[in-house]
Design a protein around this motif. Structure first.
Motif, short mmCIF file in Angstrom:
data_model
loop_
_atom_site.label_atom_id
_atom_site.label_comp_id
_atom_site.label_asym_id
_atom_site.label_seq_id
_atom_site.Cartn_x
_atom_site.Cartn_y
_atom_site.Cartn_z
N LEU A 144 -8.00 1.71 -1.89
CA LEU A 144 -7.40 0.39 -2.53
C LEU A 144 -8.30 -0.87 -1.97
CD1 LEU A 144 -3.62 0.78 -1.87
CD2 LEU A 144 -4.83 1.02 -3.93
N ALA A 145 -8.75 -0.85 -0.63
CA ALA A 145 -9.59 -2.03 -0.31
C ALA A 145 -11.12 -2.08 -1.38
CB ALA A 145 -10.06 -1.89 1.13
N TYR B 234 1.15 -1.24 -0.12
CA TYR B 234 -0.05 -0.02 -0.02
C TYR B 234 0.88 1.25 0.01
CZ TYR B 234 0.25 -1.73 4.87
OH TYR B 234 0.57 -2.33 6.00
N ILE C 160 -8.04 -8.83 4.44
CA ILE C 160 -6.77 -7.71 3.96
C ILE C 160 -6.42 -6.62 4.69
CG2 ILE C 160 -6.25 -6.07 1.99
CD1 ILE C 160 -7.04 -8.68 0.80
N MET D 9 -11.19 -3.70 -4.63
CA MET D 9 -11.08 -5.06 -4.86
C MET D 9 -12.60 -5.47 -5.10
SD MET D 9 -8.58 -6.33 -1.90
CE MET D 9 -8.38 -8.07 -2.36
N THR E 1 -4.61 -2.96 5.01
CA THR E 1 -4.01 -1.99 4.20
C THR E 1 -4.43 -0.58 4.84
OG1 THR E 1 -4.22 -0.87 2.08
CG2 THR E 1 -6.30 -1.68 2.88
N TYR F 240 -5.10 -4.44 -6.62
CA TYR F 240 -5.86 -4.66 -6.13
C TYR F 240 -7.43 -5.22 -6.68
CZ TYR F 240 -3.71 -2.99 -1.55
OH TYR F 240 -3.05 -2.86 -0.49
#
Length: 372
Positions: free
Chosen positions: A341-342, A302, A334, A345, A336, A316
């Motif tokens: 970014l999460a 990250y 996950i 996904m 981060t 991601y």
């Protein structure tokens, strides 16, 4: 107050802020007395063997502190006099060094250096113990004119299990990994896979839990230098936590060929080689292993950890696609620092966990239930 009853001392399990409730749950499951989450850790009570056991078996604390007593004091001469009357010989050995640290909060004694010097001199002159670096750490806390003495019974931080000598870039501490695994519902009865395993922390930690291996089995502790230490009882305690057989398998993959030998060597030192598989594999090549569904656990790059975050959105997104299409029935965890970014996904994450300090960043655990 002068000294704690040896059979009922206050024990403080320090941990990263944000993970206190998870550590309290671990301590409760391990049979410690009425653990209570407080800022920065968990409090419980017990005797010296419970202090040893906390260092040996708990996977989440960064260190174990024990309060050995104290007294009220409003000026330095009173601190000096009461410190000289304290029964140091009950806990410290006169031939071994002691490192004294002081912290003053809202008290008439406000000069920390002077408070430290008075206590150190009392120990040196009354017990005969040398004062200096390298010894057991005695913490003097003076808050609202009440002096409290605590000992750091761990010494070296507890994430240093003694097995992970080889590390990759930006490694996850074992103590954090253990608590994140617990938050994801891992209890040692299912497979764990890490597609970006680095030096193998999540995989090795999961395999140790499944094998019933005590995290402190291979290292030394500061409490072994104390007057209260019983070597025979300690050896018996370690023997009682020597592990159990497991037929589970744990998998670590990474696109970086250089970290795979590190992970394998760390697993061998930890004694879990037979349970673990490490291989060089890119995310696009990842396939679910045979057998029942388990847990995918990953600490991916990250922005603030390894590089700029902009190029990571594609990674991601691709990772989320692999998990959705190839890991149905599995749960995903996950770690981060970047909510964006999460989100990229596109996984059905439960509400994010509390932020946790790690390497100067605020990280969070994002986890799912079984993917459908």
């Amino acid at each position: 107050m002068n000294s704690e009853t040896p059979t009922d001392m206050e024990i403080f399990l320090a941990c990263a802020p944000g993970l206190e409730p998870v550590l309290a749950e671990e301590a409760r499951d391990a049979g410690f007395a009425a653990p209570r989450a407080v800022p920065g850790g968990v409090t419980t009570r017990g005797d010296w063997p419970e202090v040893w056991r906390a260092n040996l078996v708990l996977r989440g604390p960064s260190r174990v502190l024990v309060r050995i007593g104290g007294f009220p004091a409003v000026h330095l001469s009173q601190l000096d006099k009461s410190s000289r009357k304290f029964d140091w010989g009950a806990v410290l050995r006169p031939e071994l060094p002691v490192k004294v640290e002081a912290n003053c909060i809202k008290s008439k004694i406000y000069h920390e250096g002077a408070a430290q010097e008075r206590v150190a001199r009392a120990i040196s002159e009354e017990l005969g113990a040398p004062i200096g670096e390298g010894g057991v750490r005695l913490m003097v806390r003076i808050e609202s004119n009440l002096v409290t003495f605590s000992l750091d019974t761990s010494g070296v931080l507890l994430h240093k299990r003694g097995h992970k000598q080889a590390v990759g870039k930006a490694p996850m501490r074992e103590t954090l990994a253990a608590l994140f695994l617990r938050q994801c519902g891992y209890t040692g009865t299912e497979t764990v896979l890490d597609p970006m395993c680095g030096s193998g922390t999540f995989v090795i930690e999961a395999a140790e839990i499944a094998s019933g291996l005590a995290p402190g089995r291979s290292r030394g502790f500061a409490f072994e230098t104390l007057a209260s230490f019983d070597p025979a009882a300690w050896e018996a305690m370690k023997a009682a936590h020597s592990g159990r057989a497991s037929d589970l398998r744990f998998f670590g993959f990474d696109r970086d060929q250089g970290v795979i030998p590190m992970a394998r060597a760390n697993a061998e030192r930890a004694g879990v080689t037979q349970l673990t598989t490490f291989d060089c594999r890119a995310m696009a090549q990842l396939e679910r292993p045979d057998g029942a569904p388990g847990l995918v656990m990953v600490n991916p790059p990250y922005g603030g950890r390894i590089g700029q975050k902009s190029p990571l959105f594609g990674l991601y997104t691709a990772m989320g696609e692999v998990f959705r299409t190839r890991f149905r029935g599995w749960r995903v965890g996950i770690v981060t620092s970047e909510p964006g970014l999460a989100k990229a996904m596109r996984l059905p994450f439960l509400p994010a966990s509390a932020p946790v300090e790690h390497g100067g960043l605020k990280i969070r655990l994002y986890r799912t239930e079984a993917l459908r």
